[in-house]
Every structure is written in C-alpha cells, then in structure tokens.
Design a protein around this motif. Structure first.
Motif, short mmCIF file in Angstrom:
data_model
loop_
_atom_site.label_atom_id
_atom_site.label_comp_id
_atom_site.label_asym_id
_atom_site.label_seq_id
_atom_site.Cartn_x
_atom_site.Cartn_y
_atom_site.Cartn_z
N VAL A 38 23.50 14.16 -41.47
CA VAL A 38 24.49 14.83 -40.61
C VAL A 38 25.86 14.19 -40.79
CG1 VAL A 38 25.13 15.36 -38.23
CG2 VAL A 38 22.75 15.53 -38.93
N ALA A 39 25.91 12.85 -40.79
CA ALA A 39 27.18 12.14 -40.93
C ALA A 39 27.86 12.47 -42.26
CB ALA A 39 26.97 10.63 -40.81
N LEU A 40 27.09 12.45 -43.34
CA LEU A 40 27.66 12.73 -44.66
C LEU A 40 28.18 14.17 -44.75
CD1 LEU A 40 25.09 10.90 -46.96
CD2 LEU A 40 27.51 10.35 -46.71
N GLN A 41 27.42 15.12 -44.20
CA GLN A 41 27.85 16.51 -44.27
C GLN A 41 29.13 16.75 -43.46
OE1 GLN A 41 23.61 18.89 -44.81
NE2 GLN A 41 25.36 19.94 -43.96
N VAL A 42 29.19 16.17 -42.27
CA VAL A 42 30.38 16.34 -41.44
C VAL A 42 31.60 15.70 -42.11
CG1 VAL A 42 31.47 15.71 -39.25
CG2 VAL A 42 29.11 16.52 -39.27
N PHE A 73 25.56 23.09 -38.00
CA PHE A 73 25.49 23.87 -36.76
C PHE A 73 26.65 24.85 -36.60
CE2 PHE A 73 23.43 19.78 -35.75
CZ PHE A 73 22.15 20.24 -35.45
N ILE A 74 27.68 24.76 -37.43
CA ILE A 74 28.86 25.60 -37.26
C ILE A 74 28.95 26.66 -38.35
CG2 ILE A 74 31.35 25.59 -36.90
CD1 ILE A 74 29.83 23.97 -34.82
N ASN A 120 31.72 30.19 -44.02
CA ASN A 120 30.84 29.19 -44.64
C ASN A 120 31.46 27.79 -44.54
OD1 ASN A 120 28.87 31.10 -45.27
ND2 ASN A 120 29.89 31.67 -47.16
N ASP A 121 31.77 27.19 -45.69
CA ASP A 121 32.21 25.80 -45.66
C ASP A 121 33.65 25.61 -45.21
OD1 ASP A 121 32.19 27.13 -48.36
OD2 ASP A 121 33.57 25.51 -48.82
N PHE A 146 28.72 26.62 -29.70
CA PHE A 146 30.10 26.53 -30.22
C PHE A 146 30.16 27.18 -31.61
CE2 PHE A 146 33.69 24.70 -32.37
CZ PHE A 146 34.65 24.47 -31.39
N GLY A 147 29.18 26.87 -32.43
CA GLY A 147 29.14 27.42 -33.78
C GLY A 147 29.01 28.93 -33.79
#
Length: 404
Positions: free
Chosen positions: A347-351, A371-372, A294-295, A47-48
């Motif tokens: 992962v949770a914090l970044q998302v 991953f994206i 990017n972000d 997907f990414g």
C-alpha cells in the motif's frame, strides 16, 4: 477492619480453590476487532467511489452512453468486497498463509501465460479473461508474495541469519518480478513486488536496520547518478520507456506527445488552488487527461478539492498505514507480523509511487492509487489483503486475566 479480614479469607479460599482446580488462563478482548482499520478502509472506498463518479461520468457517457458505466461496476464490486473482507477477517490467517506456496506457483504460471493468452486492453496485455471474469495477473502475484515470502521466512527460523537465506528470498521475489515485467509488460507492478520482497527481508533479518540505513545513505547519490544515466539513455534511444523518461525530464518539450498526460495532470494540479474548483467542476477530466479515472485520478482530486482535499486523502492513507503498522507490531507471532508488513509495504509503495508520478517526480509508470483508482481486480485483492490484516488483528491480545 472486618472488611479487610473478610477479603483476606476470600483470597485464601480462592487460592485453595485454584490449588485443587488449577486456573485456566484466558485472554480478555476475545472480541477484539480493529474497527479503526475497517472504518478507514470503508471511508477510503466511499471517497474513491465519489471521486470515480465525478472523474469518469463524462468519459463513460461518451464511450458507453451511461455516466454510471464505471461507477456502477466499481460500486457493486466494492460492496461485495467489503463483505468478503469481513468474512476473511474471521478466518485463521495461518490457514490462509498455508496456501501461499500454491498461490505463488499459480501466480507465476499465470504471469507466464498472460503474454500468450492475455487480453489486450489499451495496448497492454496484462489481463486474462475466463468467461465473464477478467483479472490482472500482477495483482494475484502481489498477494502471493505477501503470503509466500513470510511463510518461507518463518520456516527458515534462525537460518535467516547471514546471506544465503536472504539471497534465496530475493531469488523468489525476483522470479515473480521478472515474470511480471517481461510477460505482462508491467514494470510498475514488478517494482512493487521487488520492493515488498526487500522490505520483508529487511524486517526479518537481524542486520535489517543496518542494511536499511546503508541503503538510505546510498540512495542519495544514487538518485543523481540514475538521473544522469537516464538523460544519456533517453537521448540515445527511441524505445517506449526511454520516451517516457524523456517526457519526464522535459515535459514541456514533449507536451504534444509523450509528455501530454503529464502536462495536463500538472495543469489540473495547479488550477485547484487551496480548496479546489468544487466537486464535479474539473475541466481536465473532460478528455484533457486521458483515462483520468485510472492512475491519474489524484490530479482530479487536487483540481476539484484542492490542496485541502489532497491533504485529507493523504492523511487517510497515513492513518491506514498507521493501523497496519500497529497490527504488525502487536501481531501474536512472526508470521502475522510479516504478512501485515508485506501489506503495509504494498500500500505504501503504491501510494508513494502514484503521487510521485502525478507530481512528475518520477517517470509515468501506470501505478493505480489504492481504493481510489478504477479497477475491479485491484479492489478485490486490496480488500482481501485488508481482510487478512484484520484476521491478524483479531488474534491480538492486549491484556490477560485468569478465570475459572
């Protein structure tokens, strides 16, 4: 009747056999592998890559003369990392964790060195280049915390009770977080490192539940207090970060300055509607949203695929976190549980923080979407972490049986 008599005789013979030759306990599910987590990681990666090509093709063509410039590099790294992840998953995570102390020390040295020997990319010195290889030192620090802090907690054992041990763990996390902030100017990664450390302490400490509840209650008034303080500081300061806070508080008034990226991202979010404009049809990616690959890539996901696409992507992340939670809950020992908890926290914090920035809930921090977003170092270490989580899952035994 004869059948029951025969079964009783067989049972008696087995018992006699096991008396002479003691049974060896083995575990069913020796080949257990969390294919759900593996499939989710591969699906998120694919997907990414699709969204990365859609988002970056125009920019890559303008800057490098090839619309595959970003996509090609990320695709090669991603494919290689998937095989690397599967190889790591077959290694013993106890052996991997034994390198945690060394990795912690090396990562702190690299963070310190980044300020003096690092490469400047888009005005930020966060990378170190060794020949053809360029990597972001903060990503190494995150993996170091995931391996080092759980190892220390396991060595502490019952000594984790009280306040001295948690304070020592906080010190270890704070050292890495401060080095990340001060020597790589990467506040977002410093926040994630600090958050991971706190989560691990809460999970391991006997009073963790009470601490989490108190912290959750205290966070409600704290948010309004922090916002009020931020307003005052933003009005009285000309620094870069306070400028970002000012743009966050009043993006419309800063739409031609520091609030430009935020406003363009919000335009992309609003124009997507329920099902989006269609894959590849974003208008904001044509230079309006700077460095959209990017972000800010989530804004393009929303513009092209709409609320539906954003919801699907969010559910993929939720499922990924669920699988990590399952592995942590069923891990064979405390070390494995804490390592996967650290991965879960990162992962949770970044998302959460990436999506919060895109929605302008918090000031812009430059956190990538796992991953994206585009980034070779990020995908390498994320895949390594997923491999370690699969390694812990490989040791889970859900049912036992006895064999000769």
């Amino acid at each position: 009747m004869a059948s029951k008599t025969t079964k009783k005789k067989q049972k008696t013979l087995r018992q006699l056999w096991y008396t002479v030759f003691p049974r060896k306990k083995s575990w069913s599910g020796e080949a257990y592998y969390d294919y759900n987590l593996l499939a989710c990681v591969i699906l998120l990666t694919c997907f990414g890559l699709v969204m990365l090509y859609s988002t970056s093709a125009y920019t890559a063509k303008v800057k490098y003369g090839s619309d595959m410039a970003f996509f090609g590099k990320q695709a090669v790294i991603s494919v290689g990392c998937i095989f690397g992840m599967m190889a790591i998953s077959k290694a013993d995570y106890h052996w991997i964790a034994s390198w945690g102390t060394l990795l912690y020390g090396v990562s702190n040295i690299l963070l310190f060195a980044t300020k003096y020997v690092g490469e400047d990319v888009n005005g930020a010195t966060r990378w170190i280049k060794l020949g053809p290889v360029q990597f972001q030192t903060a990503e190494i620090a995150k993996l170091a915390i995931i391996l080092f802090i759980p190892s220390v907690i396991v060595k502490m054992g019952r000594n984790i009770k009280g306040w001295k041990s948690p304070l020592l763990l906080l010190f270890f996390g704070a050292v890495t977080a401060v080095l990340t902030w001060k020597f790589t100017n990467n506040l977002s990664s410093a926040m994630i490192i600090a958050g991971m450390t706190v989560v691990l302490i809460i999970v391991a400490h006997p009073w963790g539940t009470r601490i989490a509840i108190i912290g959750g209650i205290a966070s409600v008034p704290a948010v309004s207090i922090i916002r009020s303080v931020a307003v005052q500081l933003a009005q009285s300061s000309d620094s870069f970060r306070w400028g970002r806070i000012q743009a966050w508080l009043n993006p419309e008034s800063e739409s031609s300055g520091k609030g430009y990226q935020i406003m363009q991202g919000l335009y992309a979010l609003g124009s997507g509607g329920l099902f989006g404009k269609g894959l590849g049809n974003s208008a904001q990616k044509l230079g309006a949203v700077p460095e959209a690959q990017n972000d800010m890539i989530f804004t393009i996901v929303c513009e092209e695929l709409g609320v539906f696409g954003a919801a699907v992507l969010t559910m993929l992340f939720v499922f990924l976190l669920y699988r990590l939670f399952f592995i942590a809950q069923n891990a064979p020992d405390l070390l494995g549980a804490l390592i996967v908890t650290g991965i879960f926290a990162q992962v949770a914090l970044q998302v959460i923080l990436n999506i919060a920035v895109v929605l302008n809930v918090i000031p812009a921090t430059g956190i990538t979407l796992p991953f994206i977003s585009y980034g070779g170092t990020s995908i390498v270490f994320l895949m390594a972490e997923m491999g370690i989580a699969l390694s812990v899952a490989d040791k889970i035994r859900l049912k036992d049986e006895y064999t000769l």
